[in-house]
Design a protein around this motif. Structure first.
Motif: not given
Length: 387
Positions: A332-337
């Motif tokens: 997974l490529l996890f991106i959080s904002f």
């Protein structure tokens, strides 16, 4: 506009063309079904993605479009020692406007569709503008990391998203061509979202590589986004946000060897429906105090939805975007904002202590960026910080 004094090398052209061919072979397998207000039918009946405005108070590619495009390419780079961030960001903003409008010849004739490019700057660059600014703090190290030096941190993030997978490498090549020798690429990751699963209010989450619905909880309303997502100030960063990227390898064979009930205990949700193990609907808040007749928690103590729960951790909500990867390994490529880095760091620290999901992950890349506020012709990209 294109740099007249630099032409892509033959190798660059071959790399991009090869990627386009490979993407073309798999594009037909990518889920990008029509969504209300998202796609319009073409004359041939094929859904055509609607354009996403590149300018405005916020950059595109975060809350717009909804649901997010199925394909993503993240490129992380460093600025050279003599490079000036202000002019570079201005040029990148102009290039983004041209690419998304279909006016840049480096698109090679491809229609831009719903292409978005989101630009962030890393802590080192933020500190040159002000050591106390949001985004000036590096991510700490956590457990279960196996990260090479090149895959930790970075000065510049280009997040490129589109319904058409062919656009990713083409847009990246145009942006890096514009930057020229002022930047040096560190690493890149292409990824895709799984099938969209609606969960109410016009919102949808994706099904991830482990088979579970991912991204249900987040700041979805305008009020929640103003509270937890967008930076309110200082003026130079107002309208921006903070992003965290984490690339993770998954131990799929070991997870797949678990029974469905054991897999659901890891997440704290039912695999097929996404409903919390405590009951309700997919959008229901898990009832963490609910117990069985014999006193066991319905949502296990080590379940991911318990360990990452913002109320338990004591943080705001984060807007999470998880993308599935095949290379360099399934994961997974996890991106959080979020508008406070602590939202992420406190959550992962709490997860590190006992989250059952982390036992199946190894993080191989990690970075944080200040996502710059939106821009337009009168207010160039990054001008508030580096103007």
């Amino acid at each position: 506009m294109p740099r007249a004094d630099r032409r892509p090398s033959r190798r660059t052209f071959l790399d991009v063309t090869g990627t386009m061919v490979a993407a073309g072979l798999t594009a037909g397998c990518t889920s990008d079904s029509a969504q209300p207000g998202r796609n319009a039918p073409s004359a041939a009946g094929t859904p055509t993605p609607m354009p996403v405005p590149a300018t405005g108070r916020h950059q595109a590619g975060i809350t717009l479009p909804q649901p997010p495009q199925p394909n993503l390419l993240a490129v992380v780079a460093d600025l050279g020692a003599t490079a000036d961030a202000g002019p570079l960001l201005d040029e990148l903003g102009r290039t983004i406007r041209a690419l998304t409008a279909g006016d840049d010849p480096r698109l090679l004739g491809l229609p831009p569709g719903d292409l978005t490019v989101t630009v962030g700057v890393g802590p080192r660059l933020v500190r040159t503008a002000g050591a106390s600014l949001p985004g000036a703090t590096d991510l700490p190290r956590f457990s279960r990391e196996r990260i090479a030096a090149e895959a930790r941190g970075g000065d510049l993030l280009l997040q490129i998203c589109a319904g058409n997978a062919l656009l990713l490498s083409v847009a990246a090549a145009a942006l890096l061509d514009q930057a020229g020798d002022r930047v040096r690429e560190r690493w890149r990751q292409s990824a895709r979202r799984g099938t969209n699963v609606p969960f109410g209010g016009g919102l949808a989450a994706q099904r991830n590589t482990l088979g579970f619905i991912d991204g249900i909880v987040g700041p979805h309303t305008t009020a929640e986004q103003e509270r937890d997502l967008w930076l309110a100030g200082p003026p130079a960063v107002a309208g921006g946000t903070l992003a965290v990227l984490r690339r993770m390898e998954l131990d799929l064979p070991r997870f797949a060897a678990l029974s469905v009930a054991e897999q659901e205990a890891v997440f704290g949700r039912h695999r097929t429906s996404g409903v919390p193990l405590s009951g309700g609907t997919v959008a229901s808040t898990p009832e963490l105090g609910a117990k069985t007749a014999d006193g066991r928690y319905l949502v296990p103590a080590k379940a991911h939805v318990r360990r990452a729960n913002p109320t338990v951790v004591g943080t705001g909500l984060m807007l999470r975007r998880s993308y599935n990867t095949d290379e360099p390994a399934p994961g997974l490529l996890f991106i959080s904002f979020q508008n406070a880095l602590r939202t992420f760091t406190a959550t992962l620290t709490h997860m590190d202590a006992a989250d059952a999901l982390l036992e199946f992950t190894t993080t191989t890349a990690s970075a944080t960026f200040l996502i710059l506020p939106g821009f337009d012709r009168q207010h160039p990209l990054g001008s508030g910080l580096f103007g």
